[in-house]
Design a protein around this motif. Structure first.
Motif, short mmCIF file in Angstrom:
data_model
loop_
_atom_site.label_atom_id
_atom_site.label_comp_id
_atom_site.label_asym_id
_atom_site.label_seq_id
_atom_site.Cartn_x
_atom_site.Cartn_y
_atom_site.Cartn_z
N ALA A 120 -3.65 -17.05 15.26
CA ALA A 120 -4.67 -16.46 16.11
C ALA A 120 -4.92 -15.01 15.73
CB ALA A 120 -4.24 -16.56 17.58
N SER A 121 -3.86 -14.26 15.45
CA SER A 121 -4.02 -12.86 15.08
C SER A 121 -4.74 -12.70 13.76
CB SER A 121 -2.65 -12.17 15.02
OG SER A 121 -2.76 -10.83 14.58
N ALA A 122 -4.33 -13.49 12.77
CA ALA A 122 -4.90 -13.35 11.43
C ALA A 122 -6.38 -13.67 11.40
CB ALA A 122 -4.14 -14.25 10.45
N PHE A 123 -6.82 -14.60 12.26
CA PHE A 123 -8.22 -15.04 12.20
C PHE A 123 -9.08 -14.48 13.34
CE2 PHE A 123 -6.01 -18.18 9.63
CZ PHE A 123 -6.83 -18.22 8.51
N SER A 124 -8.51 -13.61 14.17
CA SER A 124 -9.32 -12.98 15.22
C SER A 124 -9.42 -11.47 15.02
CB SER A 124 -8.72 -13.28 16.60
OG SER A 124 -7.41 -12.75 16.72
N ALA A 125 -8.34 -10.85 14.54
CA ALA A 125 -8.36 -9.40 14.29
C ALA A 125 -8.58 -9.14 12.81
CB ALA A 125 -7.05 -8.77 14.75
N PRO A 126 -9.63 -8.41 12.43
CA PRO A 126 -9.85 -8.10 11.01
C PRO A 126 -8.78 -7.13 10.51
CG PRO A 126 -11.45 -6.96 12.40
CD PRO A 126 -10.69 -7.88 13.30
N HIS A 127 -7.89 -7.64 9.67
CA HIS A 127 -6.77 -6.85 9.19
C HIS A 127 -7.16 -5.97 8.00
CE1 HIS A 127 -4.42 -9.44 11.73
NE2 HIS A 127 -3.26 -9.01 11.26
N VAL A 128 -6.66 -4.76 8.02
CA VAL A 128 -6.71 -3.86 6.86
C VAL A 128 -5.29 -3.36 6.63
CG1 VAL A 128 -7.57 -1.68 5.94
CG2 VAL A 128 -9.09 -3.13 7.28
N THR A 129 -4.83 -3.36 5.39
CA THR A 129 -3.48 -2.89 5.08
C THR A 129 -3.54 -1.73 4.09
OG1 THR A 129 -2.58 -5.11 5.41
CG2 THR A 129 -1.17 -3.52 4.28
N GLU A 130 -2.84 -0.65 4.41
CA GLU A 130 -2.76 0.51 3.53
C GLU A 130 -1.30 0.77 3.18
OE1 GLU A 130 -6.65 3.11 4.94
OE2 GLU A 130 -4.65 3.73 5.60
N PHE A 131 -1.07 1.36 2.04
CA PHE A 131 0.29 1.60 1.55
C PHE A 131 0.48 3.09 1.23
CE2 PHE A 131 -1.12 -2.61 0.36
CZ PHE A 131 -0.09 -3.43 0.79
N LEU A 132 1.70 3.55 1.46
CA LEU A 132 2.05 4.92 1.10
C LEU A 132 3.50 4.94 0.65
CD1 LEU A 132 1.32 7.97 1.05
CD2 LEU A 132 2.23 8.10 3.38
N THR A 133 3.75 5.43 -0.56
CA THR A 133 5.11 5.57 -1.08
C THR A 133 5.56 7.01 -0.89
OG1 THR A 133 4.70 3.82 -2.68
CG2 THR A 133 6.59 5.22 -3.07
N VAL A 134 6.73 7.19 -0.29
CA VAL A 134 7.17 8.50 0.15
C VAL A 134 8.56 8.82 -0.41
CG1 VAL A 134 7.63 9.95 2.17
CG2 VAL A 134 5.90 8.14 2.30
N ASP A 135 8.74 10.06 -0.81
CA ASP A 135 10.06 10.57 -1.19
C ASP A 135 10.80 10.90 0.11
OD1 ASP A 135 12.29 11.98 -1.97
OD2 ASP A 135 11.22 13.42 -3.23
N VAL A 136 11.80 10.09 0.44
CA VAL A 136 12.52 10.25 1.72
C VAL A 136 13.91 10.83 1.51
CG1 VAL A 136 11.21 8.43 2.89
CG2 VAL A 136 13.31 7.85 1.65
N THR A 137 14.12 11.51 0.40
CA THR A 137 15.45 12.06 0.10
C THR A 137 15.93 12.98 1.22
OG1 THR A 137 14.94 11.94 -2.26
CG2 THR A 137 16.83 13.30 -1.60
N GLU A 138 15.06 13.86 1.71
CA GLU A 138 15.47 14.78 2.76
C GLU A 138 15.80 14.05 4.06
OE1 GLU A 138 13.16 18.26 3.44
OE2 GLU A 138 12.83 18.66 1.30
N SER A 139 15.09 12.99 4.35
CA SER A 139 15.39 12.20 5.54
C SER A 139 16.75 11.52 5.42
CB SER A 139 14.31 11.13 5.77
OG SER A 139 13.13 11.69 6.28
N MET A 140 17.07 11.01 4.23
CA MET A 140 18.38 10.38 4.04
C MET A 140 19.50 11.41 4.15
SD MET A 140 17.59 7.22 3.77
CE MET A 140 16.22 7.65 4.86
N GLU A 141 19.25 12.62 3.66
CA GLU A 141 20.24 13.68 3.79
C GLU A 141 20.42 14.08 5.26
OE1 GLU A 141 18.60 16.64 1.27
OE2 GLU A 141 19.39 15.76 -0.60
N LEU A 142 19.30 14.08 6.00
CA LEU A 142 19.38 14.38 7.43
C LEU A 142 20.20 13.32 8.17
CD1 LEU A 142 18.54 15.91 9.99
CD2 LEU A 142 16.43 14.54 10.02
N LEU A 143 20.03 12.06 7.83
CA LEU A 143 20.81 10.99 8.47
C LEU A 143 22.30 11.20 8.23
CD1 LEU A 143 18.76 7.71 7.81
CD2 LEU A 143 19.12 8.87 10.00
#
Length: 463
Positions: free
Chosen positions: A251-274
């Motif tokens: 129902a979702s796939a055929f009722s809501a027009p889906h758009v998908t976007e991608f973003l690749t991120v350097d998360v080194t600082e986030s991993m260090e924060l964790l």
């Protein structure tokens, strides 16, 4: 007096439940609110409580049986001289056997009914208290009354009987027999009431092989290993969570027009924060993961792009803007894909959010999610990275405007301060409903989440 208790509805429009386990047996004495069985709906596993004080006279169905709402599930032997059908949810209180005139439901009792009194007598059915032998099966494809399968018996004149379809084999078994070239009319079934089972068909096929021209695959060479050493063909009925998930995603796939976007991120600082937070006294008892940071970043980003947290109400020609975040977390559970949510996640700090995520994960893995935890979500996260996946095109949870997938964190060559260095990198995948969200808004949201993960300190400057 015999009372027949029909399976009630949870009040959410569900039409069936799968019987998981019985908690009682024939002859057991039970009291009101004692647990009779565990049943599984499309949303949760719930306990079915007794509406009576009495003795179990008959159990209708075995573990794995799918019971329709309104069909008999338990017969009680109660003191008295008359037999009648027990009220289900929505009926009046009955003859006074229910406490305080309350209405029985699948998980307990509702408020006392106003002006509750003795309702008109329901159709009487006579039923022996003791279990009776299973009747012989009718010819394949012939309908039989419920009495033939132990759900009703002959009663007074005018009694309505439940008609069900009960062939000598199930449709999947007949399909398997057709594929393997097995003639069902020549088989003696070993199932209940003489029903032909999948094993019966497979044994017949091994003895004779598929008939010429049947379209079945050629018989395997002796000793050929199958996947996992399992039978060459296995079947599983579509029911409960898988059935509901398939319907919702379609129902979702055929009722809501889906758009998908991608973003690749350097998360080194986030991993260090964790790593730093895990050593901090306020976080030592908590499990901190990349999902924790993404959850917090998403709540912050929704402040700036509320369109991702809206709901399309086409029936009333309106868009509902929700100024709170019930954050759904897609979870792979023993029952299948579930999306419980954290209520008012926007109001939680990082520590509280981590605690709620840990609790939700534990309950989901135990298969103990309740219906209330699975409804009312406004935006969803799905962590495909735990399976070693980088990205995907997630389908929006029905009724929501967006879903964000986070991929695995992996070390790879990356440009850093003008040089190539090994950095920890994650790909984010955002699917959104284009009726509610334009490309600009979707991109801004994704960029904001990425900015917080790239430089966690940016949260102080942007939000």
């Amino acid at each position: 007096m015999l009372k027949i208790f029909n399976l009630p509805d949870l009040g959410e429009g569900l039409t069936e439940s799968e019987l998981l386990t019985w908690k009682v047996a024939v002859g057991d004495a039970v009291k009101v609110n004692d647990v009779l069985a565990e049943v599984e709906t499309a949303k949760a596993v719930v306990e079915l409580s007794s509406p009576f004080d009495g003795t179990i006279a008959e159990l209708h169905g075995e573990s794995g049986t799918v019971v329709q709402v309104g069909a008999p599930i338990v017969s009680f032997d109660l003191p008295g001289s008359e037999s009648e059908e027990a009220p289900t949810a929505g009926d009046d209180a009955g003859s006074g056997t229910l406490p305080d005139g309350r209405v029985p439901t699948l998980v307990g009792y509702g408020a006392a009914a106003e002006g509750a009194g003795r309702p008109a007598r329901r159709t009487r059915v006579g039923r022996p208290a003791a279990p009776h032998p299973a009747p012989s099966s009718p010819p394949e494809g012939a309908p039989v009354t419920a009495a033939a399968v132990g759900t009703s018996t002959e009663g007074s004149a005018g009694t309505a009987t439940l008609t069900v379809e009960r062939p000598r084999s199930t449709p999947p078994v007949r399909r398997l027999a057709k594929d393997l070239g097995v003639d069902l009319s020549g088989l003696s079934g070993t199932g209940t009431g003489g029903v032909v089972t999948r094993e019966d068909v497979q044994r017949a096929a091994e003895g004779s092989g598929p008939a010429p021209g049947s379209g079945a695959a050629a018989a395997p060479e002796p000793g050929v290993r199958t996947l996992g050493g399992r039978p060459r063909t296995e079947e599983e009925p579509i029911r409960s969570v898988r059935k509901a998930t398939a319907a919702a995603m379609t129902a979702s796939a055929f009722s809501a027009p889906h758009v998908t976007e991608f973003l690749t991120v350097d998360v080194t600082e986030s991993m260090e924060l964790l790593e730093e937070l895990r050593r901090h006294r306020d976080f030592r008892e908590l499990k901190l993961t990349p999902l924790t940071l993404v959850a917090r970043a998403a709540c912050l980003a929704l402040e700036r792009t509320p369109e991702l947290n809206a709901r399309w109400d086409g029936d009333h020609g309106r868009i509902l803007r929700q100024n709170y975040v019930n954050l759904g977390i897609a979870a792979a559970t023993p029952r299948g894909l579930m999306v419980p949510n954290i209520t008012d996640a926007q109001a939680l700090d990082l520590a509280a959010l981590a605690e709620r995520l840990n609790e939700l994960t534990h309950v989901a893995r135990e298969g103990a999610l309740q219906p209330g935890q699975l409804t009312g979500g406004t935006f969803t996260l799905t962590n495909v990275g735990v399976f070693g996946v980088d990205a995907g095109t997630p389908i929006i949870n029905p009724g929501e405007a967006g879903i964000l997938a986070l991929g695995q964190v992996r070390r790879m060559p990356w440009e850093h301060h003008g040089e190539i260095a090994l950095r920890q990198v994650m790909t984010l995948s955002l699917s959104f409903d284009h009726r509610l969200v334009d490309g600009e808004q979707g991109s801004r949201f994704l960029a904001d989440v990425g900015a917080v993960l790239r430089r966690p300190g940016m949260a102080l400057a942007l939000f």
